[in-house]
Design a protein around this motif. Sequence first.
Motif, PDB file in Angstrom:
ATOM      1  N   TRP A 134     -18.521 -25.445   8.080  1.00  0.00           N
ATOM      2  CA  TRP A 134     -19.725 -25.824   9.029  1.00  0.00           C
ATOM      3  C   TRP A 134     -20.011 -24.896   9.825  1.00  0.00           C
ATOM      4  CZ3 TRP A 134     -21.793 -29.501   6.121  1.00  0.00           C
ATOM      5  CH2 TRP A 134     -20.875 -30.369   5.768  1.00  0.00           C
ATOM      6  N   ARG A 145     -24.590 -32.824   7.319  1.00  0.00           N
ATOM      7  CA  ARG A 145     -23.996 -34.175   7.751  1.00  0.00           C
ATOM      8  C   ARG A 145     -25.474 -34.620   8.663  1.00  0.00           C
ATOM      9  NH1 ARG A 145     -19.109 -36.027   6.388  1.00  0.00           N
ATOM     10  NH2 ARG A 145     -17.615 -34.492   5.961  1.00  0.00           N
ATOM     11  N   SER A 171     -11.633 -31.767  12.224  1.00  0.00           N
ATOM     12  CA  SER A 171     -11.830 -33.115  12.170  1.00  0.00           C
ATOM     13  C   SER A 171     -12.737 -33.809  13.294  1.00  0.00           C
ATOM     14  CB  SER A 171     -10.690 -34.006  11.788  1.00  0.00           C
ATOM     15  OG  SER A 171      -9.865 -34.081  13.052  1.00  0.00           O
ATOM     16  N   ARG A 172     -12.787 -32.918  14.364  1.00  0.00           N
ATOM     17  CA  ARG A 172     -13.288 -33.721  15.508  1.00  0.00           C
ATOM     18  C   ARG A 172     -14.201 -32.476  16.174  1.00  0.00           C
ATOM     19  NH1 ARG A 172      -9.297 -38.010  18.355  1.00  0.00           N
ATOM     20  NH2 ARG A 172      -9.190 -39.602  16.578  1.00  0.00           N
ATOM     21  N   ASP A 220     -15.628 -38.036  15.865  1.00  0.00           N
ATOM     22  CA  ASP A 220     -15.046 -37.737  14.403  1.00  0.00           C
ATOM     23  C   ASP A 220     -16.146 -37.312  13.679  1.00  0.00           C
ATOM     24  OD1 ASP A 220     -14.472 -39.052  11.945  1.00  0.00           O
ATOM     25  OD2 ASP A 220     -12.663 -39.164  12.754  1.00  0.00           O
ATOM     26  N   SER A 236     -16.277 -37.114  10.069  1.00  0.00           N
ATOM     27  CA  SER A 236     -16.670 -37.768   9.206  1.00  0.00           C
ATOM     28  C   SER A 236     -17.240 -39.033   9.354  1.00  0.00           C
ATOM     29  CB  SER A 236     -15.338 -38.037   8.459  1.00  0.00           C
ATOM     30  OG  SER A 236     -14.636 -38.717   9.366  1.00  0.00           O
ATOM     31  N   THR A 237     -17.006 -39.562  10.524  1.00  0.00           N
ATOM     32  CA  THR A 237     -17.862 -40.945  10.777  1.00  0.00           C
ATOM     33  C   THR A 237     -19.026 -40.847  11.662  1.00  0.00           C
ATOM     34  OG1 THR A 237     -16.342 -41.539  12.611  1.00  0.00           O
ATOM     35  CG2 THR A 237     -15.639 -42.140  10.446  1.00  0.00           C
TER      36      THR A 237
END
Length: 323
Positions: free
Chosen positions: A117, A141, A160-161, A175, A177-178
């Motif tokens: 990314w 995303r 991840s963050r 986060d 992913s969420t």
Amino acid sequence: MQSSAAQRATRRPARVFKGHTDWVSCVVYFPDGCRIASGSNDQNIIIWDVKSGKEDGRRLRHGSSISWIAISPDGRRLASGLQEGGVIVWDALTREVVHKIKGGGVHRLAYSPDGRWIATATISNEREIRLWDADTGRPGRKPLKCDGDVYSMAFSPDGSRIAAGLLDGSLQVIDISTGESVVGPIKGHKTMANSVMYSPDGRFLVTASWDKSIRVWDSKTGREVGKPMLGHKGEVNCISITADGRRVASGGRDNSVRVWDLETRLQVGESCDAHGWVFSVPFSPDGQHVISGGTYDAVYLWDTASFGIQGSVSIFILLQYRF
């Protein structure tokens, strides 16, 4: 013991890279430590050979001033953020454009640790961070929403963050992913969080602010850890951390480059005079040098021995520190 005159002499730049015709907004090391890239208000990025101090190949010429630079983890690509808007991704070897990303004026720009990314924070979308597929330049995303205007950001070491430093001085961790905020907003700084970095082991966040302080936070809880690092006489613009996690470099509007011990929070040695505001102060991968760029048309390379830094230790020693 060295005289004051001798100490001042050791704090001169070990090398000066001259070629830009306007101030230098950002400087970065390539992963191999043999080259650096500098972006300038003169609309050029120059790649330099560290050992010789000479330009390494042709310049990357833009139609806008350069606000930020990021190098992919494998060193093969360079992404440049433009003040007038958008990102250009270049092949670092051939110097050809790989693709362009449209958008507003770029505040900050970062590659994820796995190179998948590219994250951007822009003037046109102040309260969000956008993620782009690094290979295609397409949106990857949904934008990550923040509770304030984003002025700085950093990926966690595991990717991840993302930690975001906000205009009001607070800090937020999201986060990826969420898209949910998992820490913060963390209150502490009195004004703009100009720079944020994770420690190499991911345990801590280090932030710099225009309130002239550098602070350390527990990345999981948001609790401030220990006392702030104080000493800059003007706003602190930028920080970096050595790969072993022991030292922090900082640059500010007091024209100084400083190095700090992350465990004790004390300044190591005396400051170096950069002859202008400092916008970027990355350590070399081996921690032996710091480079700086700012409101002057050159890049300075500082030998960390001039700050009293001797050698380095394994990152695993950081896990034994008691803060």
